[in-house]
Design a protein around this motif. Structure first.
Motif, PDB file in Angstrom:
ATOM      1  N   GLN A 465      42.499  28.942  44.798  1.00 42.58           N
ATOM      2  CA  GLN A 465      42.426  30.375  44.700  1.00 42.58           C
ATOM      3  C   GLN A 465      40.962  30.864  45.172  1.00 42.58           C
ATOM      4  O   GLN A 465      40.819  31.774  46.069  1.00 42.58           O
ATOM      5  CB  GLN A 465      42.343  30.983  43.364  1.00 42.58           C
ATOM      6  N   SER A 466      40.050  29.952  45.000  1.00 42.76           N
ATOM      7  CA  SER A 466      38.623  30.232  45.608  1.00 42.76           C
ATOM      8  C   SER A 466      38.580  30.263  47.126  1.00 42.76           C
ATOM      9  O   SER A 466      37.921  30.955  47.924  1.00 42.76           O
ATOM     10  CB  SER A 466      37.946  29.187  45.136  1.00 42.76           C
ATOM     11  N   ALA A 467      39.346  29.394  47.722  1.00 45.00           N
ATOM     12  CA  ALA A 467      39.241  29.087  49.100  1.00 45.00           C
ATOM     13  C   ALA A 467      40.186  30.076  49.896  1.00 45.00           C
ATOM     14  O   ALA A 467      39.769  30.557  50.745  1.00 45.00           O
ATOM     15  CB  ALA A 467      40.043  27.932  49.404  1.00 45.00           C
ATOM     16  N   LEU A 468      41.257  30.610  48.987  1.00 48.51           N
ATOM     17  CA  LEU A 468      42.003  31.787  49.702  1.00 48.51           C
ATOM     18  C   LEU A 468      41.214  33.070  49.555  1.00 48.51           C
ATOM     19  O   LEU A 468      41.499  33.873  50.489  1.00 48.51           O
ATOM     20  CB  LEU A 468      43.277  31.913  48.784  1.00 48.51           C
ATOM     21  N   LYS A 469      40.294  33.144  48.665  1.00 49.28           N
ATOM     22  CA  LYS A 469      39.459  34.537  48.985  1.00 49.28           C
ATOM     23  C   LYS A 469      38.191  34.173  49.842  1.00 49.28           C
ATOM     24  O   LYS A 469      37.834  35.223  50.602  1.00 49.28           O
ATOM     25  CB  LYS A 469      38.703  34.481  47.292  1.00 49.28           C
ATOM     26  N   ARG A 470      37.680  32.992  50.177  1.00 48.08           N
ATOM     27  CA  ARG A 470      36.681  32.907  50.720  1.00 48.08           C
ATOM     28  C   ARG A 470      36.908  32.520  52.375  1.00 48.08           C
ATOM     29  O   ARG A 470      36.367  33.435  53.196  1.00 48.08           O
ATOM     30  CB  ARG A 470      35.631  31.902  50.144  1.00 48.08           C
TER      31      ARG A 470
END
Ligand SMILES: Cc1cc2nc3c(=O)[nH]c(=O)nc-3n(C[C@H](O)[C@H](O)[C@H](O)COP(=O)(O)OP(=O)(O)OC[C@H]3O[C@@H](n4cnc5c(N)ncnc54)[C@H](O)[C@@H]3O)c2cc1C
Length: 473
Positions: A465-470
């Protein structure tokens, strides 16, 4: 070289979960695993003799069945079947007496005497009922505002305390020993803050989910995750250890299912100095000494009901407290805390007909090379005279063997890093996102991130989720 949206290094439960979450979001993803087979800490192998299927590392999966992420995945369609032993876990008090943690809170409380039984129900029952409200906070990054702060506070006020205080709330050894055994999963002295959270969490999961095994072995969880990932178009390559960033195919994001020290070895030169210094302070936990047995028959427990329990904790409240304090300091415990799992009693695929497997481990000092197997066997023999005569073959793994098996288990630490207070709240290092590193496109997704150890895939899910956001928005 093909360019991927994301590359995941390591095909453990978290690496595969991260890859699935990215593939579900429509990103192209490739997993690169160093070992010849996928699975990390959830492999199953014939370690002793043909036909005896042993869980090399993880065996017991309350948080696998309870994982809010695994629940969303069609893992049953890819072969995963959970098997529930009749009793989630037991704690022997003497060769004839034991506490059985049953699915029902009331049936468990009834074994603890009137006062301790009432205390147990009063503390555990509301938490079992409210689990679904607490689950997102317990199985995610801790530093988010909980959606149900009052419910969470019920867990947090007690969970933040040392397990020793929780143990003191009970008068007699049955409850004291059982809570101490559950709290020992923190691999930390029971007089340290936050250890009570483990003492609460494991009985709660037993009542809420049971402590199941995966039919055929923990590897079935991995094969189901990998099967689903491939159905979404994800690729998996095995037998390629990643040593430096230049070993990797080009990608917008790389997620590492590894510990901070392994990450520093691979990507140290592109991480800023301050972050490298922080990662360098990451503390590893004590070690584990593991033994797998091929047995000619059932373990002859004097207390026959122990045969119905999937998992058995061994130690008195005093010996467990002393052992966890000793190993934290790197000292040899007089009587190590032990855990035993008897998968073949409820899963006949694990051993040839009439024969059995037994999985056991002891908590020991990190990096120890000592052979603890005779002590482990004697503990079981004391509860089950004749056990030693049933041993056809054993396979032992010291902390250093575990580290050789998987670089994530440095020193034999199976928790992905010690549960110091800091590393429970901020894991691996203090910062806004535990998963994103300061280097563009570089993430950690292993059990060295929240919520920590266990086969639940939540670290991988949150890192994705963090990678998808950043980087992959
Ligand atoms: C003896 C033992 C008993 C356990 N018992 C339980 C239990 O009963 N229940 C439970 O829930 N949990 C248990 N655990 C813990 C559980 O296995 C781990 O918490 C879990 O496997 C962590 O998953 P992960 O994906 O973060 O990392 P891992 O499972 O460690 O997977 C990481 C993967 O990355 C690969 N890798 C590492 N470095 C590289 C590199 N440089 N290049 C390529 N690949 C690399 C490794 O080979 C490995 O396959 C146990 C662990 C052990 C060792």
């Amino acid at each position: 070289m093909t360019k991927f949206d994301a590359v995941v290094v390591g095909a453990g439960p978290n690496g595969l979960s991260a890859a699935i979450a990215l593939a579900q979001a429509g990103r192209s993803v490739k997993v690169i695993e160093g070992a010849e087979t996928i699975g990390g800490g959830a492999r199953t192998m014939e370690l002793t003799r043909p036909g005896f299927r042993h869980d090399v590392c993880s065996a017991v999966h309350p948080l696998g069945l309870g994982s809010p992420y695994f629940r969303q995945l069609p893992l049953e369609d890819f072969g995963l079947k959970w098997i529930q032993p009749k009793i989630p876990f037991a704690h022997p008090l003497s060769p004839k007496e034991a506490v059985f943690v049953e699915r029902s809170v009331a049936a468990t409380a009834a074994q603890l005497g009137t006062a301790d039984g009432e205390e147990y129900s009063r503390r555990i029952e509301p938490l079992v009922e409210d689990w679904s409200k607490m689950e997102p906070s317990i199985l995610g990054p801790i530093l988010r505002v909980p959606k149900h702060p009052l419910t969470m506070a019920k867990f947090g006020w007690v969970g933040a305390l040392p397990a020793a205080s929780l143990v003191k709330a009970f008068s007699d050894e049955p409850a004291k020993a059982m809570i101490s055994g559950a709290a020992a999963h923190a691999f930390k002295p029971l007089n340290r803050m936050l250890t009570a959270s483990f003492g609460l969490l494991y009985p709660i999961t037993a009542h809420r989910f049971g402590w199941p095994f995966a039919e055929g072995g923990s590897q079935s969880i991995i094969e189901a995750l990998a099967g689903y990932l491939r159905s979404l178009g994800g690729e998996i390559e095995v037998g390629r250890w990643v040593k430096r960033m230049s070993d990797l195919p080009p990608a917008r994001a790389t997620l590492f299912d590894v510990t901070p020290e392994v990450l520093m070895g691979i990507a140290g030169d592109i991480l800023p100095n301050f972050y490298r210094r922080q990662l360098g302070r990451f503390r590893r936990g004590p070690g584990t000494f593991k033994v797998d047995y091929a047995l000619a028959g059932e373990v002859p427990w004097l207390n026959k009901r122990l045969g119905l329990a999937g998992t058995i904790h061994i130690g008195s409240s005093e010996s467990i407290a002393a052992a966890e304090a000793a190993i934290w300091k790197g000292h040899r415990p007089a009587r190590p805390f032990m855990m035993v799992a008897q998968q073949s009693m409820s899963d006949p695929t694990r051993a040839p007909a009439g024969q059995h497997t037994l999985w056991a481990y002891a908590h020991v000092p990190g990096g120890s090379t000592e052979d603890f197997s005779s002590g482990i066997e004697q503990e079981i023999e004391n509860l089950a005279p004749g056990f030693k005569d049933l041993i056809i073959e054993r396979c032992i793994a010291s902390p250093t063997d575990l580290a050789d098996y998987n670089p994530n288990y440095s020193g034999g630490d199976i928790t992905g890093g010690a549960y110091t207070v800091m590393q429970t709240v901020f894991r691996p290092v203090p910062g806004r996102s535990p998963y994103a590193t300061p280097a563009k496109g570089i993430y950690l997704c292993s059990s060295s991130t929240p919520p920590g150890a266990g086969v639940h895939g939540m670290c991988g899910y949150w890192a994705a989720q963090s990678a998808l956001k950043r980087d992959l928005a």
